[in-house]
Design a protein around this motif. Structure first.
Motif, PDB file in Angstrom:
ATOM      1  N   UNK A  71       0.849  -1.191   0.000  1.00 23.29           N
ATOM      2  CA  UNK A  71       0.000   0.000   0.000  1.00 23.29           C
ATOM      3  C   UNK A  71       0.884   1.241   0.000  1.00 23.29           C
ATOM      4  N   UNK A  72       1.497   1.573  -1.147  1.00 20.45           N
ATOM      5  CA  UNK A  72       2.498   2.639  -1.179  1.00 20.45           C
ATOM      6  C   UNK A  72       1.946   4.033  -1.470  1.00 20.45           C
ATOM      7  N   UNK A  73       0.632   4.179  -1.629  1.00 21.70           N
ATOM      8  CA  UNK A  73       0.079   5.437  -2.130  1.00 21.70           C
ATOM      9  C   UNK A  73       0.442   6.635  -1.261  1.00 21.70           C
ATOM     10  N   UNK A  74       0.469   6.463   0.062  1.00 22.12           N
ATOM     11  CA  UNK A  74       0.728   7.583   0.969  1.00 22.12           C
ATOM     12  C   UNK A  74       2.103   7.486   1.635  1.00 22.12           C
ATOM     13  N   UNK A  75       3.014   6.718   1.033  1.00 23.04           N
ATOM     14  CA  UNK A  75       4.311   6.465   1.671  1.00 23.04           C
ATOM     15  C   UNK A  75       5.012   7.756   2.081  1.00 23.04           C
ATOM     16  N   UNK A  76       5.234   8.660   1.147  1.00 23.44           N
ATOM     17  CA  UNK A  76       6.042   9.841   1.439  1.00 23.44           C
ATOM     18  C   UNK A  76       5.300  10.812   2.349  1.00 23.44           C
ATOM     19  N   UNK A  77       4.001  10.962   2.146  1.00 20.24           N
ATOM     20  CA  UNK A  77       3.220  11.827   3.020  1.00 20.24           C
ATOM     21  C   UNK A  77       3.182  11.261   4.439  1.00 20.24           C
ATOM     22  N   UNK A  78       3.030   9.929   4.544  1.00 14.06           N
ATOM     23  CA  UNK A  78       2.988   9.307   5.875  1.00 14.06           C
ATOM     24  C   UNK A  78       4.308   9.504   6.613  1.00 14.06           C
TER      25      UNK A  78
ATOM     26  N   UNK B 223      -0.285  -1.280  -6.442  1.00 20.07           N
ATOM     27  CA  UNK B 223      -0.004  -1.862  -5.134  1.00 20.07           C
ATOM     28  C   UNK B 223       1.474  -2.189  -4.972  1.00 20.07           C
ATOM     29  N   UNK B 224       2.142  -2.521  -6.081  1.00 21.12           N
ATOM     30  CA  UNK B 224       3.524  -2.996  -6.032  1.00 21.12           C
ATOM     31  C   UNK B 224       4.519  -1.937  -6.511  1.00 21.12           C
ATOM     32  N   UNK B 225       4.147  -0.671  -6.364  1.00 24.27           N
ATOM     33  CA  UNK B 225       5.042   0.389  -6.819  1.00 24.27           C
ATOM     34  C   UNK B 225       6.336   0.438  -6.013  1.00 24.27           C
TER      35      UNK B 225
END
Length: 328
Positions: free
Chosen positions: A191-198, A276-278
């Motif tokens: 679930x990489x969509x919010x990786x950098x923001x998180x 999903x696998x970014x």
């Protein structure tokens, strides 16, 4: 360059044509290899009612891994805390420390790790942010003095100081981890969509004022899916097993791990799986080393935790050995 610690995440995947007993044997072969190759941690994730994974009894998996190793840190990545009575978790993980010493980690998540029907059968409790934070505070009390704020004692847990991590994939989880002053593990491997923001929210909200805080500075571990083989082409071929699994997750067609395929149809399920696998590193040792270096530089990760799926357990072991060698 100095490289960050490398750890492993395992969900005890079951391959098509195999069974749970074989999946467990493959997992403990990987545990042995992980200690031999110098990996930092080996974590097990809680999942229920899935034909793909046999990692439902997380504390039992951890106990056996601790019993068969001597230096490797072993823990949960994670326990889905609303599925359990916190007192039970305190007693289980405190007992693990009493038996095996200070090698135990307790990663905690809020997701159910299953479908709604199974969650109800698990007697799942409240999972809102405040309830989750309250449960973590209670756990910290039991691992410290052995007494909760409500006067209940967890005899086996007292004084064990089991390190607690918060797991999450969104800014909500990141904010909880930061405000509680705890290390944060990002589930970016699926679930990489919010990786950098998180990561930004976690670091900006990090506080040492919370009674749960055990660190002076933030510590972020980033999840990444990895498959290393001798060539880029072979790695992509073997990684198609993981892609098929993610397609099944996206479409609701969950199965045991499928054999690799040369080509997959580029349909809606495939496109969802690519999103999903970014956060992935797949290829030869040189390719994966470059991809992981770029990920660490972009995220400023303090640690990486790797998940690897392969239909043939020997392919997975080969990947883990190559990864350890290229990262040394």
């Amino acid at each position: 360059m100095t490289r960050v610690p490398l750890s492993l995440l395992d969900l005890v995947p079951v391959s098509d044509g195999s069974d749970v007993r074989a999946a467990l044997a493959a997992t403990y072969a990987a545990v042995t290899l992980a200690e031999e190759c110098g990996y930092h941690r080996y974590w097990f994730a809680e999942h229920h009612n899935s034909p793909t994974f046999a990692s439902s009894a997380t504390s039992l998996l951890i106990a056996h891994a601790l019993a068969t190793t001597s230096t490797l840190r072993v823990g949960s990545g994670g326990v889905m805390l609303p599925n359990h009575a916190p007192l039970t978790i305190a007693e289980q993980y405190g007992t693990l420390v009493q038996l095996h010493g200070d090698r135990v980690d307790l990663g905690l998540g809020r997701a159910p790790g299953t479908d709604p029907m199974t969650a109800r059968m698990l007697r799942r409790g409240a999972s809102d942010a405040q309830s989750f934070a309250d449960q973590i505070y209670e756990l910290q009390s039991w691992f410290g003095s052995g007494d909760s704020p409500r006067g209940v004692s967890a005899i086996a847990a007292g004084g064990t100081e089991v390190p607690i991590w918060v797991l999450g994939s969104t800014t909500n989880g990141a904010s909880i981890a930061g405000q509680l002053g705890l290390p944060f593990a990002v589930a970016s491997h699926f679930a990489p969509a919010e990786l950098y923001e998180a990561l930004s929210v976690y670091r900006n909200s990090f506080s040492t004022d919370s009674p749960t805080a055990r660190r002076e500075t933030p510590y972020a571990m980033v999840g990444v899916s990895v498959l290393v083989a001798d060539t880029d082409e072979e790695a992509e071929y073997q990684y198609s097993t993981h892609v098929q699994m993610s397609i099944g997750n996206a479409t609701g067609d969950r199965r045991p791990l499928q054999p690799p395929r040369v080509e997959l149809p580029h349909d809606a399920g495939w496109r969802a799986a690519q999103d999903m696998l970014a956060c992935r590193a797949v290829g030869s040792p040189a390719t994966v080393r470059r991809q992981l270096d770029e990920l660490v530089a972009a995220t400023e990760a303090d640690e990486l935790i790797v998940v690897t799926y392969a239909h043939d357990p020997q392919v997975r072991l080969r990947s883990l050995r190559l990864l350890a060698e290229l990262w040394a």
